[in-house]
Scaffold this active site. Structure first.
Site, PDB file in Angstrom:
ATOM      1  CB  ALA A  39      -1.721  -0.009  12.661  1.00  0.00           C
TER       2      ALA A  39
ATOM      3  N   GLY B 160       0.964  -3.098   4.262  1.00  0.00           N
ATOM      4  CA  GLY B 160       0.023  -3.384   3.126  1.00  0.00           C
ATOM      5  C   GLY B 160       1.154  -3.494   2.055  1.00  0.00           C
ATOM      6  CB  ALA B 161       0.870  -4.630  -1.314  1.00  0.00           C
TER       7      ALA B 161
ATOM      8  N   GLY C  87       2.192   0.362   1.032  1.00  0.00           N
ATOM      9  CA  GLY C  87       2.797   1.082   2.107  1.00  0.00           C
ATOM     10  C   GLY C  87       2.438   0.491   3.656  1.00  0.00           C
TER      11      GLY C  87
ATOM     12  CG  ASP D 121      -8.983  -8.140  -2.825  1.00  0.00           C
ATOM     13  OD1 ASP D 121      -9.358  -9.442  -2.810  1.00  0.00           O
ATOM     14  OD2 ASP D 121      -8.032  -7.705  -2.232  1.00  0.00           O
TER      15      ASP D 121
HETATM   16  N1  ATP Z   1      -7.991   2.225   9.054  1.00  0.00           N
HETATM   17  C1  ATP Z   1      -7.114   1.330   9.736  1.00  0.00           C
HETATM   18  N2  ATP Z   1      -7.047   1.098  11.031  1.00  0.00           N
HETATM   19  C2  ATP Z   1      -6.432   0.104  11.692  1.00  0.00           C
HETATM   20  N3  ATP Z   1      -5.586  -0.529  11.012  1.00  0.00           N
HETATM   21  C3  ATP Z   1      -5.540  -0.597   9.706  1.00  0.00           C
HETATM   22  C4  ATP Z   1      -6.054   0.455   8.981  1.00  0.00           C
HETATM   23  N4  ATP Z   1      -6.138   0.179   7.398  1.00  0.00           N
HETATM   24  C5  ATP Z   1      -5.158  -0.913   7.560  1.00  0.00           C
HETATM   25  N5  ATP Z   1      -5.016  -1.375   8.909  1.00  0.00           N
HETATM   26  C6  ATP Z   1      -4.041  -2.316   8.828  1.00  0.00           C
HETATM   27  O1  ATP Z   1      -2.953  -2.223   8.299  1.00  0.00           O
HETATM   28  C7  ATP Z   1      -2.763  -3.460   7.321  1.00  0.00           C
HETATM   29  C8  ATP Z   1      -2.490  -3.076   6.075  1.00  0.00           C
HETATM   30  O2  ATP Z   1      -3.281  -2.607   5.323  1.00  0.00           O
HETATM   31  P1  ATP Z   1      -3.305  -2.074   3.876  1.00  0.00           P
HETATM   32  O3  ATP Z   1      -4.946  -1.358   3.589  1.00  0.00           O
HETATM   33  O4  ATP Z   1      -2.170  -1.214   3.355  1.00  0.00           O
HETATM   34  O5  ATP Z   1      -3.278  -3.419   3.460  1.00  0.00           O
HETATM   35  P2  ATP Z   1      -3.081  -4.187   2.134  1.00  0.00           P
HETATM   36  O6  ATP Z   1      -4.670  -4.208   1.518  1.00  0.00           O
HETATM   37  O7  ATP Z   1      -2.847  -5.347   2.125  1.00  0.00           O
HETATM   38  O8  ATP Z   1      -2.469  -3.302   1.031  1.00  0.00           O
HETATM   39  P3  ATP Z   1      -2.859  -2.134   0.111  1.00  0.00           P
HETATM   40  O9  ATP Z   1      -3.923  -1.698   0.233  1.00  0.00           O
HETATM   41  O10 ATP Z   1      -1.607  -1.490   0.103  1.00  0.00           O
HETATM   42  O11 ATP Z   1      -2.870  -3.273  -1.356  1.00  0.00           O
HETATM   43  C9  ATP Z   1      -4.200  -4.067   7.621  1.00  0.00           C
HETATM   44  O12 ATP Z   1      -4.374  -5.385   7.313  1.00  0.00           O
HETATM   45  C10 ATP Z   1      -4.616  -3.767   8.781  1.00  0.00           C
HETATM   46  O13 ATP Z   1      -4.171  -4.581  10.000  1.00  0.00           O
END
Ligand code: ATP
Length: 863
Positions: A574, A577-578, A580, A714
């Site tokens: 889906a 992220g950074a 994972g 953020d």
């Molecule tokens: N609960 C969720 N439901 C649906 N999609 C999600 C969810 N959480 C994250 N995503 C998707 O996954 C992507 C990456 O999420 P993540 O929270 O890992 O991003 P990040 O903030 O860039 O990374 P990190 O938290 O590792 O720094 C998001 O941009 C979103 O599109």
């Protein structure tokens, strides 16, 4: 009357555009304009015309006063250096004297001969503060003059150990300038009358309008500036801000300095420039070398205008290879950091110098630069010379307007833009500045090169000794389950939904997946794996605030310690992220010890068949595991309808962490903004009622966090997710910080540049209102398709945030008064006047919010 109520009373005429905050109550005009600003000291005694001639001039400045006296706070650099003490300070013709109180008949606490004062400079240690350096050695009147521009003379120097520094803070900006003017006039070493024992090497820094280039800059800064499109006009308008953002930029991008010389970039008067670089290196006549920054040859800025590369990246090649530096403003090219080779002292100290060593000052350039200098003050205090400076003070914004006008932007849905350009929006930031987990991230190939980043820390527990190694391939993005033929063996071993054909078990090529058009993990070249190892090893050398064992113990206490593979059918990736990858999965079994499960505390306990989001992280690739623990704790403790619910977490192996959250099938707000058609509107695919709905929901989530003294830090459209029931939820708690009674303010600079509040950019203390600023910027994203300055290089964007304050709207005339009022109380530079989330929730803007079903069209693009 609450702020929001006050804001609601503002008339239509006041809102042709959102503008600067109202002046705080009780502030004098001169103070108010400069509240919370730090400005270089560049002002000279306004009664004393700039002197002509070289710095060896022996003409004695005219004394316009006999004595100056007043209350100040001070502290020295000795044993009691942490203590600010209130003192009564008197300046007469021979001494600067500190008394315990205003009974000057009593013995003084300190008496400083004016002949011993070798430098006076403004410092950011405290508001309205300057630093006074005195030399204990007797000043020889026969030695050479104070080093003049570019001379590099060091003769007659005193040993720095014989110098003492005292920090003095008058009550107001105006008093500060009065003191400085007086001291300056009376101290012979500052006025160039006496011979120098000050061996400092000064180099004029500034902008030469004739050549149209920066002069005397450290070469790497010069290149950054050139690339950033920060202009001479910007420099002239606010050189302190330019230096501030350069320093910020350098720190947070890990651009190192090569030596440990203590250097100062000093803003003062000059010929072609109003600034000096002052280095205390005795034997170095090369100005560039005196600045502790990387060699000019090591920076190879990409010409992003002409390339498909990330426009916000800079290529930096050093001895150890190539690395990319710069704000990693594209989300898939994140910053990275580790803590080896920490070199905090290599950061050039930026100390506006209050000095009179420069010569002819009647040139046009001098005027401009002098104007500039006063300009900086004019934000703090009304310039004594009035109109000229005030007029110039408006310049940064004017410049920005011109600039924007030159580059009109037509918002197009992202898909259209991609179709037409064949690439993703190159201006869209791809990641925030400091990833709390992944200070080392996968990115373009680079080598390990690390530099201390002072002040970088996240959350209370973080140490200050974090270093960045930019864009290193330090963390391999976990393989998307279906792109890996050995998926079950290697990565996520959940059950991929068995949709009859093997074909469906094959990966959707990530780039084609409709839910993530912009979020491909950068491809990690094979060759980088070695570097990963290297970085991982280096990371192990850092001293985390908790030991690895403690972190694992803590992690185990908040996770199930078993393999959850059989509980879920993995459906598809889906997002990336950074730290994972995030997968959509379906629950096929409930957690084993369901009674203990956090999901039990949910309004809707998990059911078999539920869709969930699983974020999978490889722990050995996380440089800051304690932050993951922290994020889980924050999420577990933050049950709210506007916060993405944490369901449970599994430590599948010692290295494999799964965090299960509710699935938000609508994706991020960024996706909506970038993919929805604009329906004829110039910029926005969203109506004001839709925006009001989303902002209100986000604001409720924020209020919940703020009530718990948590700052998100953020907030941006990427971190707001929607589901098909139009629920709007905040996610990504990696940057969260907790305010405590003992620590009610933060100073760590984290976040994403374009959404950052000015106080964060300026490295001031801040509180939860930084989230309110970011909420305002996110509102502009929804109105205009992107945050202000997104087309600017991040360095320039930082400059604009620091100098422009409240950003301007592109088409204010097309917006309702309510939304403009709302923006004005969110985007208020003066934090005291910025609304709290609680106040915002009473704002009339929210009364125009649509019903949840009216959000449905925004999710159409997904179908
Ligand atoms: N609960 C969720 N439901 C649906 N999609 C999600 C969810 N959480 C994250 N995503 C998707 O996954 C992507 C990456 O999420 P993540 O929270 O890992 O991003 P990040 O903030 O860039 O990374 P990190 O938290 O590792 O720094 C998001 O941009 C979103 O599109």
């Amino acid at each position: 009357m609450s702020l929001s109520a006050a804001a609601n009373k503002i008339s239509d005429n006041d809102f042709q555009n959102i503008g600067p905050a109202p002046r705080p109550p009780g502030m004098m005009k001169s103070q108010a304009s400069g509240y919370n600003q730090t400005k270089p000291i560049t002002r000279f005694n306004t009664n004393t015309p700039p002197r002509q001639g070289n710095t060896r001039s022996v003409s004695q400045p005219t004394m316009y006063f006999k004595k100056r006296a007043g209350w100040i706070s001070c502290k020295d650099d000795g044993l009691l250096s942490f203590l600010w003490q209130k003192r009564y300070m008197v300046l007469n013709d021979s001494y600067l004297i500190l008394y315990k109180n205003d009974k000057v008949a009593e013995d003084p606490v300190l008496q400083i001969p004016l002949t011993s004062i070798v430098s006076v400079s403004r410092t950011q240690l405290k508001q309205n503060c300057f630093e006074l350096v005195r030399s204990n050695e007797r000043v020889s009147s026969s030695s050479n003059s104070i080093a003049s521009s570019g001379s590099g003379s060091s003769s007659g120097g005193t040993d720095s150990s014989s110098r003492k520094t005292i920090y003095i803070s008058p009550k107001t900006e105006q008093e500060l300038h009065n003191w400085l003017d007086s001291i300056f006039v009376k101290c012979p070493l500052l006025s160039g009358v006496s011979s120098p024992t000050n061996f400092t090497h000064k180099v004029h820094v500034g902008f030469d309008p004739e050549t149209g280039s920066f002069v005397g800059m450290p070469s790497n800064w010069e290149k950054l500036l050139k690339h950033s499109r920060i202009t001479g006009e910007d420099w002239n308008n606010d050189s302190a801000a330019v230096i501030q953002v350069l320093q910020f930029y350098q720190e947070y991008n890990g651009i190192s300095n090569n030596n440990n010389n203590k250097s100062n970039i000093s803003l003062a008067n000059g010929n072609k420039a109003q600034s000096h670089i002052q280095s205390q290196s005795l034997n170095n006549n090369n100005s560039d070398n005196n600045i502790n920054t990387i060699n000019s040859d090591t920076i190879k800025p990409l010409n992003y205008k002409n390339s498909n590369s990330n426009p916000k990246d800079f290529k930096v090649t050093g001895n150890s290879g190539t690395k990319s530096a710069g704000f990693s403003s594209q989300r898939s090219t994140p910053l990275s950091a580790s803590s080896e080779n920490a070199n905090a002292s290599s950061k050039p100290s930026i100390t506006p110098l209050y000095t009179k060593t420069s010569s002819p000052q009647h040139s046009k350039v001098y005027q401009q630069q002098h104007q500039h200098s006063h300009m900086q003050q004019s934000m703090n205090a009304q310039s004594p010379t009035g109109t000229l400076y005030n007029k110039k003070a408006a310049a940064p914004r004017d410049y920005y307007n011109q600039h924007i006008q030159q580059q009109p932007q037509q918002y197009k849905p992202q898909q259209q833009r991609q179709q037409s350009s064949g690439q993703v929006n190159p201006h869209r930031p791809q990641h925030n500045m400091v990833n709390p987990y992944a200070l080392n991230k996968p990115s373009i190939p680079s080598t390990v090169s690390q530099v201390t980043i002072p002040k970088v820390s996240n959350l209370d527990t973080q140490n200050q000794n974090v270093t960045l190694s930019k864009l290193q391939p330090q963390r391999a993005a976990p393989q998307p389950p279906i792109s890996n033929p050995n998926f079950k063996k290697e990565g996520l071993s959940g059950n991929v939904v068995n949709n009859a054909s093997n074909q469906q078990r094959q990966p959707h090529p990530v780039a084609q997946h409709p839910t993530q058009p912009l979020r491909q993990a950068p491809k990690k070249p094979e060759a980088d794996s070695k570097k990963d190892v290297a970085v991982t090893k280096q990371r192990k050398q850092t001293k985390p605030s908790m030991s690895n064992a403690e972190i694992m113990a803590k992690l185990k206490s908040v996770t199930f310690n078993n393999d959850p593979s059989s509980y879920f059918n993995m459906i598809e990736k889906a997002g990336q992220g950074a730290s994972g990858s995030v997968y959509l999965a379906q629950r096929i079994e409930l957690p084993c010890t369901q009674e203990d499960s956090d999901s039990n505390t949910l309004d809707e306990p998990p059911q078999i068949g539920d869709k969930v989001a699983i974020k999978q992280m490889v722990l050995s690739k996380q440089p800051r595991k304690e932050l993951i623990v922290n994020e889980i704790l924050v999420m577990k403790d933050s049950r709210h309808k506007n916060i993405v619910n944490f369901l449970e977490a599994y430590l599948k192996t010692e290295d494999d962490l799964w965090v299960v959250m509710e699935f938000m099938e609508g994706g991020s707000l960024t996706d909506i903004i970038e993919n929805s058609p604009t329906n004829g509107s110039e910029h926005s695919p969203m109506t004001e009622p839709q925006i009001a709905y989303i902002v209100r929901e986000t604001c409720q989530g924020l209020q919940f966090l703020h009530d718990k003294n948590i700052i998100h830090r953020d907030i941006k459209s990427d971190n707001v997710l929607l589901d098909t029931r139009a629920r709007v939820k905040i996610t990504d708690f990696g940057f969260c910080a907790k305010l405590t009674d003992k620590r009610s303010k933060r100073a760590t600079m984290v976040g994403t540049p374009y959404w950052m509040a000015p106080e964060v950019v300026k490295q001031r203390e801040y509180d939860e209102k930084v989230d309110v600023w970011s909420l305002g910027i996110m509102t502009i994203e929804m109105l205009e398709g992107e945050p202000p300055y997104l087309n600017e290089d991040p360095l320039k964007a930082l400059y604009l945030i620091a100098t422009n304050g409240t950003p301007k709207l592109k088409s204010p005339e097309s917006l309702s008064l309510e939304i403009k009022r709302f923006l004005s109380v969110c985007l208020c530079v003066d934090v005291r006047y910025r609304a709290s989330t609680e106040e915002l929730l009473h704002h009339t803007f929210f009364s125009m919010a649509c019903e949840s079903q009216d959000l449905t069209p925004l999710l159409d693009w997904k179908r």
